[in-house]
Enzyme design. Structure first.
Site, mmCIF file in Angstrom:
data_model
loop_
_atom_site.group_PDB
_atom_site.id
_atom_site.type_symbol
_atom_site.label_atom_id
_atom_site.label_comp_id
_atom_site.label_asym_id
_atom_site.label_seq_id
_atom_site.Cartn_x
_atom_site.Cartn_y
_atom_site.Cartn_z
ATOM 1 N N GLU A 93 0.823 -1.200 0.000
ATOM 2 C CA GLU A 93 0.000 0.000 0.000
ATOM 3 C C GLU A 93 0.862 1.257 0.000
ATOM 4 O O GLU A 93 1.949 1.286 0.586
ATOM 5 C CB GLU A 93 -0.933 -0.009 1.214
ATOM 6 N N CYS A 342 -1.318 6.067 10.009
ATOM 7 C CA CYS A 342 -0.081 5.460 10.505
ATOM 8 C C CYS A 342 -0.372 4.155 11.246
ATOM 9 O O CYS A 342 -1.219 4.109 12.131
ATOM 10 C CB CYS A 342 0.621 6.443 11.438
#
EC number: 2.1.1.192
Length: 364
Positions: A93, A342
């Protein structure tokens, strides 16, 4: 038949050497790279300043390998996440974070991650392999292409690249370093050193090695102010403890003064590392290393043993560090509604090494 080379694997110098080995002049490398990176053209027949003979040679011996885009999601805040699938069926990703004055692309360096940090969703997915230089570089190339197509042709929207996606970049040193060279080359993406950031959990020997060959911006996933706690939540600390890590970062910062020193990343985990005692320990630990501290609200994921610290505790932690003389910021969470924040990047990692026991038995 000799296997074709992937142009994305090659730095300008390496490609020049390859052309020489083919009996061509080294300047051909810059001609081809200009088409590939500046004009975003990878069809050799469209490289009109190359002779027909040279184009035929390139078609026979070289290629450009692009991954398949198997997912393309845009969050409410404009953050965009792509899932890229490579030929081996592993997928990784990359995340584009647009802001008024910049556009940051977060890319991956490995299919999965072997470091087993229990607060990170990527670690739970396990680890398969390192990405090649070309597989790292193509994330930027393809993201620029995808953004360019939708933003009225403005290819300058990606101004910063951060190696903060899936994987530990310094474990994949030999593939990551050429990729960063391509990012910063005038014949690649032309980014300045301060706009390319490598984030590490603390592979100390590789930090020393990195210091010898470059001074790009370095971020360190610290997350704990003492060895006892860091051994639990950043397991690589059991091999390279805080003393060795801080010493390595201090030396790196000496080479990196013009970039503002080290960025220390510190995820805020409720009841684990977020007290004022922890803040004092952190202030003492980093006293002699120039840099800034980036506090990261924990992004929760299913079956995680952690919760995010309260906003009040995060602000209190920040204010303590600021009073102690540090630049301390709180990272704004972006893209959490599409699992692009994150610690949320997972992709699909086949033949993975499971890390479930690391998650099931955690105790602060």
């Amino acid at each position: 038949m000799t296997e074709k080379i992937n142009l994305f694997d090659y730095t300008p110098k390496a490609l020049a050497d390859w052309f020489v080995a083919q009996g061509e002049q080294p300047f051909r490398a810059k001609q081809v790279l200009k088409w590939l990176y500046h004009e975003r053209v990878y069809d050799f027949e469209r490289m009109t300043d190359l002779s027909k003979k040279l184009r035929a040679m390139l078609s026979e011996k070289a290629c450009v390998i692009l991954p398949q885009v198997i997912a393309d999601k845009t969050a409410r805040d404009g953050t965009r996440k792509w899932v890229f699938q490579y030929a081996c069926t592993n997928s990784i990703e990359a995340v584009f974070i647009p802001e008024d004055d910049r556009g940051t692309l977060c890319i991956s360096s490995q299919a999965g991650c072997a470091l087993a940090c229990p607060f990170c969703s990527t670690a739970r997915a396990g680890f398969n392999r390192n990405l090649t230089t070309g597989e790292i570089v193509v994330q930027v190339w393809l993201a620029k292409e995808l953004v360019h197509c939708e933003r009225n042709g403005n290819s300058r929207l990606i101004t910063n690249v951060v190696l903060m996606g899936m994987g530990e970049p310094l474990i994949n040193f030999n593939q990551v370093l050429p990729a960063t060279e391509i990012f910063m080359s005038d014949w690649g993406f032309g980014l300045s050193k301060r706009r390319v950031t490598l984030s590490t959990s603390g592979v100390v020997p590789a930090i020393h090695k990195l210091r010898e060959v470059t001074d790009l911006s370095l971020a360190v996933s610290l997350h704990a102010p003492n060895d006892e706690l860091r051994n639990k939540i950043v397991p690589i600390n059991q091999r390279y403890g805080l003393k060795a890590l801080i010493e390595a970062c201090a030396l790196y910062a000496e080479n990196n003064k013009q970039h503002g020193g080290i960025t220390w990343e510190y995820v805020m985990l409720k009841g684990v590392n977020d007290t004022l005692e922890h803040a004092q320990q952190l202030a003492d630990l980093l006293r002699n290393v120039p840099g800034k501290i980036n506090l990261i609200p924990f992004n929760e994921f299913p079956n995680s043993p952690f919760q995010c610290s309260s906003w009040e505790d995060i602000v209190r932690f920040q204010q303590f560090l600021q009073k102690a003389g540090y630049i301390a910021t709180i990272r704004k969470t972006r893209g959490d509604d599409i699992d692009a924040a994150c610690g949320q990047l997972v992709g699909r990692v086949n033949d993975r090494i499971r890390r479930e026991r690391q998650f099931q038995g955690f105790k602060a």
